[in-house]
Each structure stands twice: as structure tokens, then as C-alpha cells.
Design a protein around this motif. Structure first.
Motif, PDB file in Angstrom:
ATOM      1  N   UNK C 271       0.781  -1.228   0.000  1.00 41.07           N
ATOM      2  CA  UNK C 271       0.000   0.000   0.000  1.00 41.07           C
ATOM      3  C   UNK C 271       0.822   1.293   0.000  1.00 41.07           C
ATOM      4  N   UNK C 272       2.127   1.238  -0.285  1.00 43.49           N
ATOM      5  CA  UNK C 272       2.883   2.465  -0.498  1.00 43.49           C
ATOM      6  C   UNK C 272       2.354   3.101  -1.778  1.00 43.49           C
ATOM      7  N   UNK C 273       2.398   4.424  -1.838  1.00 46.16           N
ATOM      8  CA  UNK C 273       1.812   5.083  -3.003  1.00 46.16           C
ATOM      9  C   UNK C 273       2.841   5.537  -4.018  1.00 46.16           C
ATOM     10  N   UNK C 274       4.116   5.344  -3.739  1.00 46.41           N
ATOM     11  CA  UNK C 274       5.108   5.944  -4.602  1.00 46.41           C
ATOM     12  C   UNK C 274       6.433   5.241  -4.376  1.00 46.41           C
ATOM     13  N   UNK C 275       7.370   5.374  -5.308  1.00 45.89           N
ATOM     14  CA  UNK C 275       8.716   4.913  -4.999  1.00 45.89           C
ATOM     15  C   UNK C 275       9.766   5.987  -5.235  1.00 45.89           C
ATOM     16  N   UNK C 276       9.339   7.254  -5.149  1.00 46.96           N
ATOM     17  CA  UNK C 276      10.315   8.340  -5.139  1.00 46.96           C
ATOM     18  C   UNK C 276       9.978   9.297  -4.007  1.00 46.96           C
ATOM     19  N   UNK C 277      10.903  10.203  -3.745  1.00 47.49           N
ATOM     20  CA  UNK C 277      10.708  11.144  -2.637  1.00 47.49           C
ATOM     21  C   UNK C 277      10.972  10.437  -1.317  1.00 47.49           C
ATOM     22  N   UNK C 278      10.390  10.955  -0.260  1.00 48.77           N
ATOM     23  CA  UNK C 278      10.569  10.318   1.042  1.00 48.77           C
ATOM     24  C   UNK C 278       9.653   9.107   1.160  1.00 48.77           C
ATOM     25  N   UNK C 279      10.238   7.982   1.481  1.00 50.81           N
ATOM     26  CA  UNK C 279       9.502   6.720   1.569  1.00 50.81           C
ATOM     27  C   UNK C 279       9.663   6.157   2.970  1.00 50.81           C
ATOM     28  N   UNK C 280       8.683   5.392   3.396  1.00 56.49           N
ATOM     29  CA  UNK C 280       8.708   4.839   4.747  1.00 56.49           C
ATOM     30  C   UNK C 280       8.447   3.342   4.689  1.00 56.49           C
ATOM     31  N   UNK C 281       9.448   2.576   4.291  1.00 62.44           N
ATOM     32  CA  UNK C 281       9.245   1.132   4.164  1.00 62.44           C
ATOM     33  C   UNK C 281       9.096   0.496   5.543  1.00 62.44           C
ATOM     34  N   UNK C 282       8.589  -0.708   5.535  1.00 59.94           N
ATOM     35  CA  UNK C 282       8.497  -1.491   6.763  1.00 59.94           C
ATOM     36  C   UNK C 282       9.485  -2.636   6.640  1.00 59.94           C
ATOM     37  N   UNK C 283      10.212  -2.898   7.701  1.00 61.89           N
ATOM     38  CA  UNK C 283      11.241  -3.927   7.608  1.00 61.89           C
ATOM     39  C   UNK C 283      10.661  -5.277   7.244  1.00 61.89           C
ATOM     40  N   UNK C 284       9.787  -5.784   8.072  1.00 66.00           N
ATOM     41  CA  UNK C 284       9.322  -7.158   7.944  1.00 66.00           C
ATOM     42  C   UNK C 284       7.813  -7.130   8.133  1.00 66.00           C
ATOM     43  N   UNK C 285       7.079  -6.990   7.008  1.00 72.33           N
ATOM     44  CA  UNK C 285       5.631  -6.815   7.102  1.00 72.33           C
ATOM     45  C   UNK C 285       4.947  -7.940   7.842  1.00 72.33           C
ATOM     46  N   UNK C 286       5.377  -9.168   7.567  1.00 76.59           N
ATOM     47  CA  UNK C 286       4.731 -10.325   8.195  1.00 76.59           C
ATOM     48  C   UNK C 286       4.769 -10.213   9.713  1.00 76.59           C
ATOM     49  N   UNK C 287       5.913  -9.792  10.210  1.00 75.46           N
ATOM     50  CA  UNK C 287       6.056  -9.705  11.655  1.00 75.46           C
ATOM     51  C   UNK C 287       5.362  -8.455  12.189  1.00 75.46           C
ATOM     52  N   UNK C 288       5.560  -7.334  11.508  1.00 76.69           N
ATOM     53  CA  UNK C 288       4.977  -6.068  11.969  1.00 76.69           C
ATOM     54  C   UNK C 288       3.451  -6.117  11.963  1.00 76.69           C
ATOM     55  N   UNK C 289       2.889  -6.874  11.013  1.00 80.96           N
ATOM     56  CA  UNK C 289       1.430  -6.944  10.927  1.00 80.96           C
ATOM     57  C   UNK C 289       0.859  -8.059  11.802  1.00 80.96           C
ATOM     58  N   UNK C 290       1.706  -8.762  12.513  1.00 80.74           N
ATOM     59  CA  UNK C 290       1.212  -9.703  13.516  1.00 80.74           C
ATOM     60  C   UNK C 290       1.008 -11.129  13.047  1.00 80.74           C
ATOM     61  N   UNK C 291       1.275 -11.398  11.761  1.00 78.48           N
ATOM     62  CA  UNK C 291       0.981 -12.736  11.260  1.00 78.48           C
ATOM     63  C   UNK C 291       1.760 -13.820  12.003  1.00 78.48           C
ATOM     64  N   UNK C 292       3.056 -13.586  12.225  1.00 74.84           N
ATOM     65  CA  UNK C 292       3.867 -14.634  12.860  1.00 74.84           C
ATOM     66  C   UNK C 292       3.367 -14.999  14.257  1.00 74.84           C
ATOM     67  N   UNK C 293       3.111 -13.978  15.061  1.00 74.03           N
ATOM     68  CA  UNK C 293       2.668 -14.269  16.420  1.00 74.03           C
ATOM     69  C   UNK C 293       1.241 -14.808  16.445  1.00 74.03           C
ATOM     70  N   UNK C 294       0.450 -14.445  15.446  1.00 73.56           N
ATOM     71  CA  UNK C 294      -0.913 -14.963  15.371  1.00 73.56           C
ATOM     72  C   UNK C 294      -0.913 -16.461  15.088  1.00 73.56           C
TER      73      UNK C 294
END
Lengths: 392, 392, 392, 392
Positions: C271-294
Motif C-alpha cells: 500500500x505504499x503510493x510511490x517509490x520516489x521522494x521520502x519513503x517509509x518502508x516497513x522492515x518485515x511486514x509479516x512480523x509487523x502486521x502480527x501474522x507470525x505471532x498470530x
């Protein structure tokens, strides 16, 4: 006002901004067209392309130098001649020799002199420096200042003859004075190690540099400067003390974030690189960059017959540190800071780092473990042995 | 698992964490009590205070060394003797000589060897390094890594004989490998300038250091390490490239902020200094610090018969850079990195910094002014003169 | 695995990720091509376009439903028939009636049931919820959850028949369960006020909604959901307690910032809207979004014969709250949450807000003034009068 | 200056701050001691405990009301009587009836009137509002303003008779005007839904409230206000538009972070809760909170014979919205905003949300997939069916 360029306009916006009682009465700059435009934009009644005429103008009480670096000395000379108070943009000189001549000139002439080091006057810096003085972070161990951006606006910056140097001179001067302000302006900078390179730009001068500055009390200053940074104007300070930490972000992350697809964008901030995507505008650049509080100090000091916080003497010290940085970048050695004139403390020694725990031990560290216990790590005074002890 | 201390437990939490199929079958450590407790906590069927017994245990397929630095070499020697795959916590050796012996040993024995440099494996680092490889920030100019905190947990770190050094060895090893990963692990680190001091702690070793590492392609690495930082664990990386910038904050500012008056507080995170006021916990330390992805790479590499991303060779290169840093801190000179073994590229030269604008000019800078005009600053190829030109 | 779309792949990446011992043995989806591709990508030995065949497969121990909302009930029915443990993506049903039928079905069949509400399982949420339980922020007054982005990836979300609703159902389900987790899952949600509108998208369903949910103990829940947000995936939670505050940013500001001019960019994050300018990636989506612990909780619960943290019952409560929200958006009234089945506490009353200062006064506020004095504002118990008193 | 309390001093610091040409010539307040002290601190030549005497003072050109809410009307009446320009702190009245009387009074008297809504004048707000006007974020869909802190400083705020209400009146007034500024001050606020409660403090008035305000063009305003927030002064605005997003943090996260163990701490900022641990000071509160730009507008407007940006009329509209909020909190219904006087646009309708893709389809969403393909989700105009199409 001497100079009608980018920085002259910034100064004028601040000097005459908000409900100010101060007024620019005369403007000089080299190109007639620009001078006239400035005079119109800022309601200056007098304009000229003759520097001395502007300085000598009877209604001029204080002269503000906003010229390229190579013209500072001549302008200062004329201010001395006409006994006008003078304030000069940074850096004071292209090197310490120039700066020293200017310092000696104004002091011989007995005129008011101010050094326009704005970043020491940002509201954040003012409050942080005061907190440090009040002991909020203990003894200062390290002060770093970083100023990097994609390169200056005006052509003369890129010409080593006019500018006298590259990003070290342009940006390092801010950093050195910020470091000094945190570490103590009465603490002597002793020696400098500097790396500098021209990594990107097709120029003679350096476009990237990093330096360490040792102070007599054992504190270490650091600057990181560049004209090759991508993403805007990165202006950050960090200070480590025995009892605390300070992190200041003066420009790119100040609590104002905007995303724009760009259908309708507008100019955002000095040195922004884009007007789409995530943008980080600054609310009030004049205030955030310290201009308002700087001129406030200058004018109030002048009126009350005191020296401002930043004088030509400070500009001279900064130039001396930068000279050592330039030399070190060439010799690859730690170079001493050559200060013929030094008015701070002398013979300061390093503070002891021994913290007494009890009669037989020094304290290394105290901490709470995972398991909630209080643990200390101690050093036996006699044996020098490190031991661990769990309390209660 | 050799070692049952702080880091051994972290490793075990990761290795046996979540739905892992991997199992610690034997644990060795020096103190019986700790060893037993570890075996109970992690369901290890075998425990011993005899290192060789653990290594030689028939069900042990891979040995994980989580011991003080001075015990690594002996442990590695025993793994070679018993032909067991071995992975070792950082730093590999106390110095390059030790590291080189370990490297040569494992290669002579032909055993799998992995270097447990977790911070290269954090999810953020993995993604950022991949982005850099894909060109997202262009040519890397500078890579800085900072790791500072209020000092390590275990007593042996503070004893220079066991540890082999202070915060440079403890923390700088992470930073050097992060720098290499961004700049290119095939680019040779050439020389190092380091400042180090013991500013606060009553110890022999350094508790604060800053170093610059020059790479053969003109890029510059930097590390800032300290055991005197106040406020928690400060773990940040910054990378500058010709086309972009990366800022990573791995611990103290990760999008999790809590304020607590302290009536009811609880343990928050490794190296937090308080449990009242504004706190910055980390969600999942094991994952954020890279342990999960590190062991994943190690075990997968082992199973597929490949080398992991980080091997003893990398550990050796890191030790060589740190040796130069230690030497430089004493000699105050840029010290060459002594690499008897180098497997990367050789003879790499600095990239040109000349950007063609047209036949007669190099481009210095392109920008949009306040007034919306497009402006370029150019350098005339012949004369070297800097000129400004407004486009349309 | 039932479903091979966006969410099915995310689940599979997590279930079989890192060193997992878990395995997807069979995959069903409607389109043969997608099913085959999924089977290949994830090494499933069995694939089919017949749902029952997959569920009934002898090696399938647990069924994971990753299908559009309108197919959940049928899939659950088949799991009951074949007595297979079942876990279902969110929301459980399109409404509470559907959810209730599913709940009753699985309980009647006596099968393990889990509700895949991942955001309650993010590492940050897990730690924050635990801190709240430990009293770190006192009594919870307000819990807000915000999930907004520029709209879902798959076409069926935009079709009200298949999806059953718009962003309230799609995103509000996360928020309601997060709110409940902070306020207490045993505290009954009483009534809901909701504003919803279709402000931007050419669809029947709502693309933006805000709701307030009153809980029996006087705490207030809030959700803000939208498919019209610009700038990426905005996933934030805020909790206010009598003794503290929690702010969680799960996606757009997690300590990873990148600027790129775009010469070389790559895919960054969901769901990022762009790949130029200032970007805010997430390191590990699976973990950050809770899938692993779920999945860890689901599989461990199953193995140990316990219920997971999130069951069909929770999904049912969430659906009931969302039903009230939908109704309120139409009637413009606070609508009661209709819970035929309620297993939490009943008759909970609002906590008193009277803090005793002394025998005659309640404490309103205590503060330190500019001038360093300690000041209290008090209320006289008898008269109800507000008074100010400076201490010492 | 009428009033010498907390807010009066803040105003005076701003009015006479930096290099201001403006001067406070007379001060009135109820308690002689405070009045004298104020006169001394701010060099006012005249002070009195008789309100009319101060207003009537011949050198007073403009009257600034900084009194408790219940005294505004009387002060305004006296200004009308003496035909003095008047500016009043927020909120204008305790309710719309009071505000309307004041509005009608000043307009009948023909005197200059300004409404001191400072948060609309913060540098960040000024720039953000201008960007919105320039279209940087497209059509505004939602504007939220949040102001929460641990409760006001002065005793009268806590007394419902003097204050007229709780945090809705105290803080909501700021939020409503910020919302209006983003959505368009000519767009009529139509109806309000509000939840309010007294969750913590032993007072009659509400200490926590959340409201939604519908505007005639379909935009939605929101405010979150509280006197029970822990952690400092939380002042944040968020705006969603069809083409962008704005996030402003005006106080607690502005790029200034300090950690202090507390050995030596000092007063940091308005409403900070602590002086140890991680602290978030504000550089220049007067500027950050909008006071400087507010008085600048007021005084410049007065001098140029124009109306300021914020007048009594705006104060009246705000009071009308807050009245509806109070009513809604009791009736639990969406309550209409009763505006006898409305000077903005009338009959505005909601913008269409249909975006044309081609002759037969509306565009629902456009995105780039994981795999780099461009995908559109479309709605068939005739059938209303949602379809997915991958572009090349």
C-alpha cells in the motif's frame, strides 16, 4: 544592508518582519537591478551600488554585511573608517588570518561588532544550551552538529576564490559554533582531525567533510557537512552528557508532514527537493533558523551598550578551527588549532571518570535485570578487578 | 549452545522461538547452576560444564558459540577437531590475528562456519541493503552506524583481558559490518582514523569512540560507539548516496511510545533506563535485532550446502578494521587496514564526479527558485569558471 | 489453505516462513490457474478447485480460510462436517447473524476455532496490551484505532454483495478488537454512534467512517477507517489511561526512512503510493502486521488443547459492534450492540472519578508552576467550591 | 490589557517580545497585587483594579481581553461605550447567545474587533492552510484537531459558572476553528454529534469529549479534547484530502528531544509533566503557539483599516458549534448548529465522487502490484459491476 541576494533577503524579512520597530534605510549591492528591486521590496529609502556610500549614509546606525566571503574584509574596513556598528554574516573570514585582521580592526576602531551565527540562536538551540548550562545533561562528553543539503543557491559559493572553501567553510562554521556553545565557549579547542573529499560535484572545493575537534577538557566536537545530501536540508544536533542526551532536528522533521500527489503543489521550504510525495515543510523558517532571536540579541545588545552573544571574536575562533580542519584534510594528521588570541580558560584538565561506590570500589554500572533485581558492576580499587554484585 | 548468559538466552529464544523446528540439544557453560537452569528453561536434554563434551555430543549438528571473546578460539578449535559446523557470536576474535587463526582452522577442517553479526540481518537492514543494491540511492558516498548505550550487562565485558577491548570491539564490530554491507562487501577498507577515550567509566578500555574508515572506491564508513550514552539503546544507521538517503532507527524510535506515571510499570526493553515518563519500548526485540533472520540464514545455508551471508571471513575483515581503529586511536594517524587475506575486488578506483550538462559544461546543480524558475549552476569545462543560468 | 489471493499468500509466507515446522499440504481456490501457481510457489502437494476435497484431505489437520467474506460460512460448515480445526480470516461474518451461526456451528461440532485478527498480535500490540494489563497506564479511558489506506487490492472488496460492506467491515473489525483488547475483552460494548459516507469512490459501500463505541465501564472506543487516505497505510493506535498514554504507529513511521530520486527504485511496502521522494518502508511486514505471532498462538493453542487468544466468539462480538455501527450510520442514533451471546462480565459500573486529597477536599490537579512552586487545585467536598492552594 | 493571569502574561510576552514596536500602556485585573506585579514586569505605566478606568485610559488604542469567560461580555460592553478597538481571548462567549450579543454590540458600535484564536495562527497552521487553499491535498474530506493535556492552570477553569463549561469550551473552540480553516470558513457547519463525560476529575463539567461536525459540502470535522491526558500537551491536527494528507504536531513532537536523569533539571514547557526521562521541550512557545503571528495580524489589520483573519463573527460561529456539541452530548442526537447569523456560502452541495475512467467505466482504484504490473479496478457505468483489469 550590504548585499541583496538570498541571505540578504532572509535577513531583511527577519529584521523588518512581524511588528518590528527596526528599519533598513539603505541597501548596497553590486548589480543595480537587484539593488533597486531590494529597495522596492523592503521600502528602503536609499540604495546604491557604491558600498562606502551606503555605509556612510547618515541614517545608517548599524551595517549588516550579507556579501560573498571575499568581500567581508573590505566592508568591515569601511565600517571602521566610518565608525559604524557592524554585523557580518558567517563565516567571518575565509580563514583565520582574515578573521583576525577584521577582529583587530573593529576592536581598534572601538565599534560594536556582531557575528551573525544564526543557528546558535534557533529557539531550540537557545533552550537546549540553557538546559545544558543548568546541568540537565551533566558534563558534556560529545557535541555533534550536522548540516547537509544538496548545495547552495548562489553561484559564488561554488567558486573557491570567492567562497574561500567548500562545504566546510559554508556549513562547518555553524557546526563549530554550536559545538562550542554546548561544550562551553570558554573551553579551548585544541586539535582537529578532518576528512574531506569532492565526491560528486565538478568543483575544486570539498563537497563532503567530517571532522573531530578535541577540546581541552576532554570533550569532543564533531561536524558532518555536505553539499551532496539528497532529501532536503538536514540540520541536526546531538549532545551526549554524563546525565543526559539532546537530539535536535531543526528542519526536516519538526512535526509538520504533508503528503501530496502533486496536483496543485506549491513551494514548501528552503532546499526542499520536491513538491510531491511525503514533504516536511517548516512552519516559520525565519524563526526556526534563528534569525529573529539573532537580530533581537544584536539590536538589544547595541542599545544597551553590551556585546552580543556572538562577536567577531567568536567568528575568529571558528575560522581558526576550520583552518585546522582544512590543514588536517591535507596532512591527514590531527592539526592544532592556532589561536593567537584566546580569551577563555586555560590549563583546563580532563574530569575524573572515577565514580565512588564505597570505600573499596568504584561504580561501573547499575542496572535492573530482566528479573527485577538490582545489580551493580564494580571495580575493586586495589586490584582493579571487575566484579558483579546483586543488591538485596 | 556454548554459553548460558545474556546473549546465549537471546539466541535460544530466537532459535526455539515461534514455530521453529530447530532444537538446542546440549548446553555447556562454566557454572553448573547456570547451565542447569538454561537446560531446564529451554528443554535441552543434555547439559555439561565440559565444553568438549557438548561439542562432541552425537546429536549436536551445529555448535553455537555464545561465550566471552577470549574463549572463542578454543571453542572453534574443538569444533574443528570434531568436525562440527560452527557459528560464533561477534566479534569473531579479540583481534585480527586470533580471527585469522580461526578462519584458517575452519577452512582447513572444511567445516561450515557462520559469523553471528545480527544487525546486518535486522528486517530494516535487509530491506535497506537490498534497496541499495537495486540502486535506490545511487552510488553510496557515506555509511554511518551508531551503537551507543549505558554499558553492557555482564561483568566480563568490563574486563579488558576477557573482552579484548571496550566499546570499539563490543559495538564497533556491528557498525563496521553494516557499513561494509551498504558500501559493498567486495570493496576493500583501506585505512582508518579513530578517536577513542575513557570519559566516564572507571575502566582501562575505551568507553567512547568515533572512527572513519576509507574504502577503496572513495566511499567513507563511520562508526560511533559508546558505553556512556544516556537514554536507552541508540541504534541508528545513516547512508548517503548520490540519488538518495537512508535513515534507520532500530531501537529507540520505532513507532511505539508510552507515557507512564509509573504506578504499575513493568520491564520494557533491553537497556531501557527507566520505567516512568516517556518510554520507547520495542515490539519484538528478537526480530528487530535480527536474530530470527540471522539464524534462518545460518540454518538454511547449512541445509542447502551454501555459505551463509556472514562467515568467519567477514568476522576476520571486521577484526582487521577494528585493529586499525585501535592502532589509530593510539598513533593518532590514519592506519592502514592489514588484510593478509582479501577476497573482494582489487584496484577499484574512485568514480568520476563530473556530470555532463552539455558539450561545454559540467552540471553543478539544478534547482527551482522561490519564484518558480528553473536554474542551473554550471562549470565551463575549459575555463573551470562557475556560471549561473536560468532556464526559460 | 482455502484461497490463493493476496491474503492467502501473506498467510502462507508467514506459516511456512523462517524456520517453521508447519506446512500447507493442500490449497483450494476457485480459479485453477491461481491454485496451481500457489501450490507450486508454496510446495503444496495437493491442490484442487473443489473446496470440500481440500478440507477433507486426510493430511489436513487445520483449515485456514482466506476467502471473500461471503464464502466463510459455507467453508466453516464443511469444516464442521469433516471435524477439522478451522481458523478464519477477518471479519468472521458479513454481519452478526452470519457470525453467530458460524460460532454455534463450530461449538456444536466441538472443533478448534480461531479468528485471524492479526493486528491484535503485532509485537507492539502484544507488548502494549500486556503493559496495560500490568497497570502501566492506569484505568483505560479511551482507546482509538485508526486504519486507513487508498483502498484494498482485490476486486471483490469493492463489491458490496461479496464483501458485505465497505471500509467499516474491512478495517473496522481490526479496530474494534484492538479497542476491546485495551479496554478489556470482558467489558461489554454497549452502544455505538457512527458516521459513514461515500466521499470519493464510485461505489455503493462507505469509503470513510468514524465511530464511537461506549463500554459498560465508561471507557470509550473509537475507530477511524477509510479507503480514501493518501500516503500509504496509516495504522495507528492511541490509548489514554488515568496514569499514562500509548501511541503506536504500526506502518508509516516505524524508524525506517528513505529518500530516493527514483533512478533505480523498487517495490517498498504494502500500500505504499510511490517509490520516489521520502519513503517509509516497513522492515518485515509479516512480523509487523502480527501474522507470525498470530499463527504461533493458533498452532500452539491447537497443540496444547487450549483456545487461542482470538476465537469465533471474538469475531462474533466484533460483528455485533459493526452491525450497530452500520445501523447508527443510517439512523443517526446511538445504537445498542445486540449480543445474544455474551460471556464477559455483566453489571460493571463506572469507576468513581473522585480522588481524595484530605478529609475535606478532593484533588483536581497538582502542578509545578513556572516559578517552581507546587500548586494544588482542590474541590471542597461540602460546598463543591474550587480552590487553589500553593504548597510550602 | 485586561487580566494579569497566565494567558495575559503569555500575550504580553508576545506583544512586547523581540523587537516589537507595540506597548502595553495600562493593565487591569481584579487583585491589586497581581496587577502591580504585571505592571512592573511589563513596564506598563498605568495599572488599576477598575476595568473601565483601564479601557477609558486615553493612551489605550486597543483593548486586549484576557479575563475568565464570564467577564468577556461586560468588558466588550465597556469597549463599545468608549469606542475602543477590542480583541478577546477564546472562547468569545460561554455560549452562542452571549457571543451573538457581543458581535452585535461591536458591530453596532462600529469598533475594530478581533478574536484571539491563536492556534489558527501557528506557523505550521498558516502554511498548511495556505497549502490546502492552493490545492496541495485536493478536496478536503476530513479535518481533525486534537487538544488534550492534564488540565488547565487556573482555578476558575474548573468552576463551571465562571468557565461556562469544561474542556469542550476551553479546548474545543480551538479545534472547531482549525477545522473550519481547513474545510473552508465559508462552508456552513450543519450538525454535530458529541460524546462527553467526566471520567477522572471531581468536577461538574466534562473532562473528555469527542465530536463530529458535518459541513454542508459533505466534509467532516472532528475534535478530541480532554483535561485527563497524561504526558504533556498533545496538540495535533490531521487533514485528509482527495490528493493528500496533512499531519501537524504542534507541541509534543517538534524535533527537540532530551533525556535527563534529573540531576540538574529545569522547567521545560507549558504543561510538561516531568523533568526527568525523555522530555520534549518546545523551542519558542510564543511562536509555536501562534501568538506572534496572531498579534501581528491583529495590529496590522487595525493599522490598515481591515478586518483581521479572525473576528467576533468567527468567535460566534465557534460558540454556535460548541452549543450544538453540548446539546448533543445530552440528547445523544445529531444536533443542528443554530446560526442566526451566517455570512458564508449557502446551498453548497456534496461533490460528486465519480471519477471517469473511460466512456463505459468509472475508476475505483489504480495500483502497482507486487509484481510491477499496473492494475486498475473499474466500475461499469451501466451494470454497476466491479471489474479488475491489468494494464499491459
Amino acid at each position: 544592508m550590504l548585499g541583496s541576494g538570498f541571505i540578504g533577503r532572509f535577513y531583511a524579512d527577519s529584521i523588518q518582519g512581524l511588528r518590528s520597530k527596526d528599519k533598513i534605510v539603505s541597501v548596497y549591492s553590486r548589480r543595480e537591478e537587484n539593488t533597486k528591486k531590494f529597495a522596492t521590496d523592503y521600502n528602503c529609502k536609499h540604495w546604491t551600488t557604491n558600498m562606502e556610500e551606503s555605509i556612510a549614509h547618515p541614517e545608517v546606525d548599524m551595517v549588516c554585511i550579507a556579501l560573498p566571503n571575499n568581500l567581508h574584509e573590505e566592508a568591515v574596513r569601511l565600517c571602521c573608517k566610518h565608525k559604524k556598528a557592524v554585523i557580518t554574516t558567517k563565516p567571518l573570514g575565509r580563514n583565520a588570518a582574515e578573521a583576525k585582521r577584521m577582529l583587530e580592526m573593529v576592536e581598534a576602531a572601538g565599534i560594536f561588532n556582531g557575528y551573525l551565527e544564526d543557528l546558535v540562536y534557533t529557539p531550540k538551540s537557545l533552550k537546549a544550551i540553557e538546559s545544558v548550562k543548568n546541568g540537565a545533561i551533566g558534563r558534556v562528553l560529545w557535541a555533534k552538529s550536522r548540516e547537509t543539503h544538496p548545495g547552495p543557491h548562489s553561484d559564488w559559493f561554488w567558486d573557491i576564490e570567492q567562497a574561500g572553501g567548500g562545504c566546510i567553510l559554508d556549513l562547518g562554521c555553524h557546526c563549530v559554533e554550536l559545538n562550542r556553545s554546548y561544550i562551553g565557549k570558554d573551553i579551548r579547542p585544541v586539535e582537529v582531525m578532518c576528512w574531506a573529499d569532492t565526491q560528486v560535484k565538478p568543483i575544486e572545493a570539498e563537497d563532503h567533510a567530517i571532522a573531530l575537534v578535541k577540546y581541552e577538557n576532554g570533550a569532543i566536537g564533531q561536524f558532518e557537512v555536505s553539499w551532496t545530501f539528497r532529501g532536503g536540508l538536514d540540520l541536526r544536533d546531538e549532545v551526549m552528557g554524563t546525565e543526559g542526551t539532546i537530539w535536535i532536528n531543526s528542519f526536516l522533521r519538526t512535526g509538520f508532514e504533508m503528503f501530496s500527489t502533486g496536483k496543485g503543489g506549491d513551494y514548501i521550504a528552503e532546499k526542499a527537493e520536491s513538491n510531491t510525495g511525503w514533504l516536511f515543510p517548516v512552519g516559520d523558517e525565519l524563526n526556526e533558523l534563528g534569525y529573529n532571536h539573532m537580530f533581537n540579541d544584536m539590536f538589544n545588545a547595541r542599545e544597551s551598550g553590551k556585546a552580543p552573544k556572538e562577536t567577531f571574536y567568536d567568528g575568529y575562533v571558528v575560522n581558526a578551527v576550520l583552518d585546522a580542519a582544512y590543514k588536517s584534510a591535507k596532512t591527514k594528521l590531527w592539526e592544532p588549532v592556532m589561536l593567537d588570541i584566546w580569551r577563555g580558560r586555560v590549563g583546563v584538565t580532563k574530569d575524573s571518570h572515577l565514580i565512588e561506590f564505597d570505600a573499596d570500589h568504584y561504580l561501573v554500572k547499575e542496572e535492573t535485570t530482566h528479573y527485577g533485581a538490582k545489580k551493580v558492576i564494580l571495580k575493586e580499587k586495589k586490584s582493579g578487578k571487575i566484579i558483579e554484585r546483586v543488591l538485596e
